[in-house]
Design a protein around this motif. Structure first.
Motif, PDB file in Angstrom:
ATOM      1  N   LEU A 188     -20.530  64.057   9.011  1.00 36.39           N
ATOM      2  CA  LEU A 188     -20.055  62.703   9.323  1.00 36.39           C
ATOM      3  C   LEU A 188     -21.181  61.685   9.177  1.00 36.39           C
ATOM      4  N   SER A 189     -22.395  62.103   9.488  1.00 40.03           N
ATOM      5  CA  SER A 189     -23.545  61.203   9.302  1.00 40.03           C
ATOM      6  C   SER A 189     -23.706  60.843   7.834  1.00 40.03           C
ATOM      7  N   LEU A 190     -23.548  61.809   6.936  1.00 43.67           N
ATOM      8  CA  LEU A 190     -23.672  61.534   5.505  1.00 43.67           C
ATOM      9  C   LEU A 190     -22.563  60.603   5.023  1.00 43.67           C
ATOM     10  N   ILE A 191     -21.327  60.857   5.467  1.00 42.80           N
ATOM     11  CA  ILE A 191     -20.217  59.987   5.049  1.00 42.80           C
ATOM     12  C   ILE A 191     -20.466  58.555   5.470  1.00 42.80           C
ATOM     13  N   GLN A 192     -20.856  58.400   6.736  1.00 36.15           N
ATOM     14  CA  GLN A 192     -21.094  57.040   7.231  1.00 36.15           C
ATOM     15  C   GLN A 192     -22.313  56.424   6.552  1.00 36.15           C
ATOM     16  N   GLY A 193     -23.342  57.222   6.302  1.00 37.23           N
ATOM     17  CA  GLY A 193     -24.532  56.716   5.625  1.00 37.23           C
ATOM     18  C   GLY A 193     -24.235  56.300   4.204  1.00 37.23           C
ATOM     19  N   ALA A 194     -23.390  57.066   3.513  1.00 36.51           N
ATOM     20  CA  ALA A 194     -23.028  56.724   2.135  1.00 36.51           C
ATOM     21  C   ALA A 194     -22.227  55.433   2.067  1.00 36.51           C
ATOM     22  N   ASN A 195     -21.538  55.104   3.151  1.00 32.24           N
ATOM     23  CA  ASN A 195     -20.767  53.856   3.225  1.00 32.24           C
ATOM     24  C   ASN A 195     -21.650  52.649   3.469  1.00 32.24           C
ATOM     25  N   SER A 196     -22.848  52.891   3.980  1.00 31.90           N
ATOM     26  CA  SER A 196     -23.741  51.793   4.340  1.00 31.90           C
ATOM     27  C   SER A 196     -24.492  51.294   3.113  1.00 31.90           C
ATOM     28  N   LEU A 209     -29.058  58.229   8.522  1.00 27.32           N
ATOM     29  CA  LEU A 209     -27.847  59.043   8.546  1.00 27.32           C
ATOM     30  C   LEU A 209     -27.876  60.123   7.463  1.00 27.32           C
ATOM     31  N   GLN A 210     -28.290  59.740   6.248  1.00 30.42           N
ATOM     32  CA  GLN A 210     -28.386  60.738   5.179  1.00 30.42           C
ATOM     33  C   GLN A 210     -29.432  61.805   5.505  1.00 30.42           C
ATOM     34  N   LEU A 211     -30.550  61.393   6.063  1.00 31.86           N
ATOM     35  CA  LEU A 211     -31.611  62.344   6.405  1.00 31.86           C
ATOM     36  C   LEU A 211     -31.186  63.263   7.538  1.00 31.86           C
ATOM     37  N   ARG A 212     -30.361  62.747   8.437  1.00 30.50           N
ATOM     38  CA  ARG A 212     -29.847  63.593   9.522  1.00 30.50           C
ATOM     39  C   ARG A 212     -28.968  64.698   8.942  1.00 30.50           C
ATOM     40  N   PHE A 213     -28.159  64.339   7.942  1.00 23.62           N
ATOM     41  CA  PHE A 213     -27.340  65.348   7.262  1.00 23.62           C
ATOM     42  C   PHE A 213     -28.226  66.409   6.610  1.00 23.62           C
ATOM     43  N   LEU A 214     -29.276  65.988   5.932  1.00 22.73           N
ATOM     44  CA  LEU A 214     -30.163  66.939   5.264  1.00 22.73           C
ATOM     45  C   LEU A 214     -30.840  67.867   6.267  1.00 22.73           C
ATOM     46  N   ARG A 215     -31.131  67.343   7.461  1.00 23.77           N
ATOM     47  CA  ARG A 215     -31.741  68.181   8.486  1.00 23.77           C
ATOM     48  C   ARG A 215     -30.786  69.299   8.910  1.00 23.77           C
ATOM     49  N   THR A 216     -29.509  68.979   9.092  1.00 22.69           N
ATOM     50  CA  THR A 216     -28.539  70.011   9.466  1.00 22.69           C
ATOM     51  C   THR A 216     -28.309  70.985   8.303  1.00 22.69           C
ATOM     52  N   GLU A 217     -28.320  70.471   7.068  1.00 28.64           N
ATOM     53  CA  GLU A 217     -28.150  71.348   5.910  1.00 28.64           C
ATOM     54  C   GLU A 217     -29.319  72.318   5.770  1.00 28.64           C
ATOM     55  N   GLU A 218     -30.493  71.818   6.059  1.00 27.28           N
ATOM     56  CA  GLU A 218     -31.697  72.647   5.994  1.00 27.28           C
ATOM     57  C   GLU A 218     -31.597  73.810   6.975  1.00 27.28           C
ATOM     58  N   GLU A 219     -31.163  73.531   8.196  1.00 26.04           N
ATOM     59  CA  GLU A 219     -31.017  74.587   9.195  1.00 26.04           C
ATOM     60  C   GLU A 219     -29.913  75.566   8.803  1.00 26.04           C
ATOM     61  N   LYS A 220     -28.829  75.037   8.240  1.00 26.87           N
ATOM     62  CA  LYS A 220     -27.717  75.898   7.834  1.00 26.87           C
ATOM     63  C   LYS A 220     -28.112  76.845   6.708  1.00 26.87           C
TER      64      LYS A 220
END
Length: 860
Positions: free
Chosen positions: A529-537, A680-691
């Motif tokens: 959701l952070s990435l979606i919202q970040g991409a909208n910004s 927001l985009q970087l927050r998404f990357l942080r979760t992707e990195e852990e996943k």
């Protein structure tokens, strides 16, 4: 049927059952009143039915919480602080929590439940959710967040690259891992009583006059969607039983004069008598006739049998014939059948058991089984156990031959060839002391405590002398428990803590809490959701290229670190294998001689016959496993065991390849400080990195077992032809010709050690390449999707993001008093879980109980 029911079925992925609900005129009101029988009539397939029951149960819980929150909101309009005690009932289990409820309002300021307003169902789930409650059941949080992500998934189109990427990420959120705890121990050691006491189901597994069968595995799991007890019986195939009958016939015909000496002979008689009574003695010709399997038609139909009961006593009485035999032969037992010879595995599901939510306890035979399918399942389960319990009586525990033989026989399967992080050596019946009749209760207590401490020390010393086990496990991985199920239940001389049952319960609770599906799902959803919202910004547009370039530079640098570590590892490992090949070539002749000429010829002839007929392996009912393939491969495995454990540690916090995978990082935290607009985009990357790191660690745990086992498997494949030739000999001179055939075959195939080395190196190299490719591909795709794709077509998810963030924060932060209480009770709070994602369970145990005064996991 109304829109509410239709929408719910679609939302739950049960669209195919809409027409059936429509035909039965199920509306919103009647949906909430459906019972089990009516649900079975509506949904005739087991899988969808289970899913429906779970969703309906959660929906009922949500309705109750909605009503509670509505009452709270009304009272808060008068500026009064309101504390509500509410009950959340899960069928037959009730739990009450006193919480302070914070109000939540919809856009209009008026709260409406799903049942009250059809219009609200057309809104985003987040817009009609209440604010999360402290202490909220994790199942409700998970249900809410899944509803939100389902709603977001449906709003994403499939016409642009970013939307397709996001839809896939949402679909990949569904993960739930179960921890396996394998329980070994000979009959009479108290396994059943121990397991019953730990999971607090006193009469689940029978004991006493009922003898345990050594070939049937019993899995114990929690059942969350029903209050009924269940046992699922999986049978071997008809073809497998027909083959066993043929083997029994050959064995009985060849050993009529050795009945008193031959354990395998007695094993065959026991199995035949259990299933057929005395009928098998009349004729072997008709033992596959249907009349013998009337009570178990599922066996003939190659299906699993399901037993469902209201009480634990009823289930135990029903499934006992599939796992045990009555030791009292005689009056009252004539004609009674025991079906365990046909059973491959029994899975027992216990309703709403807190110790089994994400943990499966498996009661295991000691050394596999002569039946190939049972043996394959046994090996698979043993290799997946994260913890192994060895159960033996405390009397002479340190010198108990069978317990140590079991542990030695499985050490390579659970160590380098498996996933085991911890071995728990459990000494049962610790309350029994000699000459206690004239002692006071205090004296008995002191004697028990002193004897238990002494036993722990002796067992520890015995472990340190077992070099075969020490190759795979360090002293830190081995813990000793002295338990008393009887004292835990009655408490005559020992407190519950002194029985150490509570320590094992606490351990299971830690395993459950460390694998929370809710935490993983919410974290992933928050990132998406952070990435979606970040991409909208639009705020990040001017910096996109700069951030992308910096991320690409960091990623390439990190990948190079991984690649370099793997290359160094491969070179060092190859050297170990080369040493093993040279030692194998120089010693295989002596190893072969010691194996082929051991024991008396008369007794060894039949043993060797069994070995060659079963591909080099013989599993006697009693005694040590015989495996010629492992003997031939032993110099190879000895040469790499230490290095392999270093590369792929089961119990280390750093992870595989000296921790280089776990250390992989895009430094998103520091980049967020530098590029606030891209947070927001970087927050998404942080979760992707852990996943991705978690995914790679799971993959390595599976693949490293195949790498390790390849040595013995290669030897086994090359030896197969020789075994087949040796097995053809019969009659006079059979032993001589079997020996000569095996010797000649090994001499002609002595390059098999080089082949085994090359196969192992190929598998290791393939694994390393695969890891690098996956890591690079996933992270590159995630970075490009975050900063190189257009987000103009994405929906606004600001409300959904805010709602999920509240759940995320709730799971990541718990009041100190709750944390303290949870720890004292042996329960891990969500804050601990979130902070320790990625740590193995051993490290979690140490971290979670450090400094709390809880001695359960601070050694013995």
């Amino acid at each position: 049927m109304d829109d509410f029911v239709r929408n719910k079925l679609v939302e739950w992925g049960l669209s195919e059952w809409v027409e059936k609900f429509k035909d039965e005129q199920i509306d919103a009101e009647s949906l909430y009143e459906l019972d089990d029988r009516e649900i079975e009539n509506l949904i005739t397939k087991a899988g969808p039915r289970v899913k429906f029951r779970k969703r309906l149960k959660l929906l009922k819980g949500k309705q109750e919480h909605e009503e509670v929150a509505g009452l709270v909101q009304e009272e808060q309009t008068s500026n009064q602080e309101t504390v509500i005690s509410f009950q959340y009932e899960q069928e037959h289990e009730e739990a009450a929590d006193v919480v302070q409820v914070l109000p939540s309002t919809s856009d209009t300021g008026k709260r409406k439940s799903d049942l009250q307003s059809d219009a609200s169902r057309l809104q985003s789930p987040a817009k009609r959710q209440r604010q999360s409650l402290p202490g909220f059941a994790e199942s409700i949080i998970l249900s809410d967040v899944k509803s939100i992500m389902t709603f977001v998934h449906e709003r994403l189109n499939e016409q642009d690259k970013l939307s397709a990427f996001l839809k896939k990420k949402i679909s990949d959120l569904e993960t739930d891992k179960r921890e396996l705890v394998g329980v070994f121990g000979k009959t009479g050691a108290g396994k059943s009583s121990l397991i019953n006491a730990i999971i607090e189901e006193k009469n689940l597994l029978p004991s006493g006059s009922i003898n345990a069968c050594t070939s049937v595995m019993i899995k114990l799991e929690a059942k969350t969607h029903s209050s009924k007890y269940e046992a699922e019986i999986e049978f071997i195939t008809k073809e497998e039983w027909r083959d066993e009958l043929w083997s029994f016939r050959q064995l009985l015909d060849n050993n009529k004069n050795q009945e008193k000496e031959d354990d395998d002979y007695h094993d065959a008689v026991e199995k035949l008598s259990a299933l057929y009574g005395q009928e098998w003695k009349k004729s072997f010709e008709n033992l596959m006739e249907n009349k013998y399997f009337k009570e178990i038609p599922e066996f003939l139909q190659s299906r699993r049998k399901i037993l469902t009961c209201e009480s634990v006593n009823e289930l135990s009485a029903q499934f006992v014939k599939y796992t045990r035999s009555d030791s009292k032969q005689g009056e009252g037992n004539e004609g009674k059948k025991w079906f365990w010879p046909l059973v491959k595995c029994v899975t027992v599901r216990v309703p709403n058991n807190p110790f089994l939510q994400h943990v499966t306890l498996v009661d295991l035979p000691g050394n596999g089984d002569c039946n190939k399918s049972r043996d394959q399942m046994w090996k698979g389960i043993v290799g997946e156990c994260s913890t192994v319990w060895i159960v033996t009586e405390i009397n002479r525990a340190a010198s108990e031959k069978e317990a140590w033989e079991i542990l030695e026989s499985v050490s390579s399967l659970i160590g380098n060839g498996g996933e085991c992080q911890q071995i728990h050596f459990i000494c049962t019946k610790s309350d029994l002391v000699d000459d206690s009749d004239d002692l006071s209760s205090a004296d008995i207590h002191d004697r028990i405590v002193k004897r238990n401490m002494q036993a722990k020390g002796e067992v520890k010393k015995a472990f340190n002398k077992r070099t075969k086990i020490n190759k795979h496990f360090t002293d830190d991985s081995f813990k000793v428990f002295t338990v008393s199920s009887r004292e835990f239940l009655k408490g005559k001389h020992l407190s519950p803590e002194e029985t150490e049952i509570t320590k094992l319960q606490g351990f299971l609770q830690v395993l459950n809490d460390c694998h929370s599906e809710t935490v993983n799902y919410v974290n992933g959803a928050y990132g998406i959701l952070s990435l979606i919202q970040g991409a909208n910004s639009r705020g990040v547009d001017s910096k996109k290229g700069e951030v992308f370039a910096e991320l690409e530079r960091i990623m390439n640098l990190q990948l190079e670190n991984v690649r370099k570590e793997m290359e160094e590892t491969f070179t060092a490992f190859e050297k170990c294998l080369n040493d093993g090949v040279e030692k194998s070539k120089g010693s295989y002749g002596e190893k072969l001689k010691n194996f082929l000429y051991r024991g008396k010829n008369s007794g060894f002839c039949r043993v060797l016959k069994c070995v060659v007929e079963n591909g080099g392996v013989h599993k006697p009912k009693k005694g040590t496993l015989i495996n010629l393939n492992m003997k031939l491969a032993s110099c190879l495995t000895d040469s790499i065991d230490e290095k392999f454990r270093e590369i792929f540690p089961n119990d280390s916090e750093c992870g595989a390849f000296n921790g280089v995978i776990n250390e992989f990082s895009l430094n998103t935290d520091s980049l967020i400080e530098k590029y606030k607009s891209a947070e927001l985009q970087l927050r998404f990357l942080r979760t992707e990195e852990e996943k991705i790191k978690a995914k790679l660690n799971r993959m390595m745990r599976k693949q490293k077992k195949r790498v390790y086992s390849s040595l013995t498997e290669t030897i086994e494949d090359i030896m197969e032809e020789g075994y087949k030739k040796a097995a053809e000999f019969e009659g006079e001179g059979m032993l001589y010709w079997m020996r000569e055939t095996i010797k000649n075959h090994v001499h002609s195939k002595k390059d098999m050690f080089e082949q085994a080395k090359n196969t192992m190196l190929e598998k290791l190299h393939s694994l390393m390449v695969n890891i690098l490719e996956i890591l690079e591909k996933i992270m590159k795709e995630s970075i490009e999707s975050s900063f190189k794709t257009d987000g103009s077509l994405l929906p606004d998810v600001s409300t959904e993001l805010e709602m999920v963030k509240k759940y995320y924060d709730q799971l990541a932060a718990t009041p100190d008093d709750e944390t303290s209480l949870g720890r004292q009770a042996g329960v891990v709070d969500p804050k601990c879980r979130t902070q320790t994602q990625g740590m193995n369970s051993k490290a979690l145990i140490s971290a979670l109980f450090a400094g709390t005064g809880n001695q359960a996991y601070k050694g013995n």
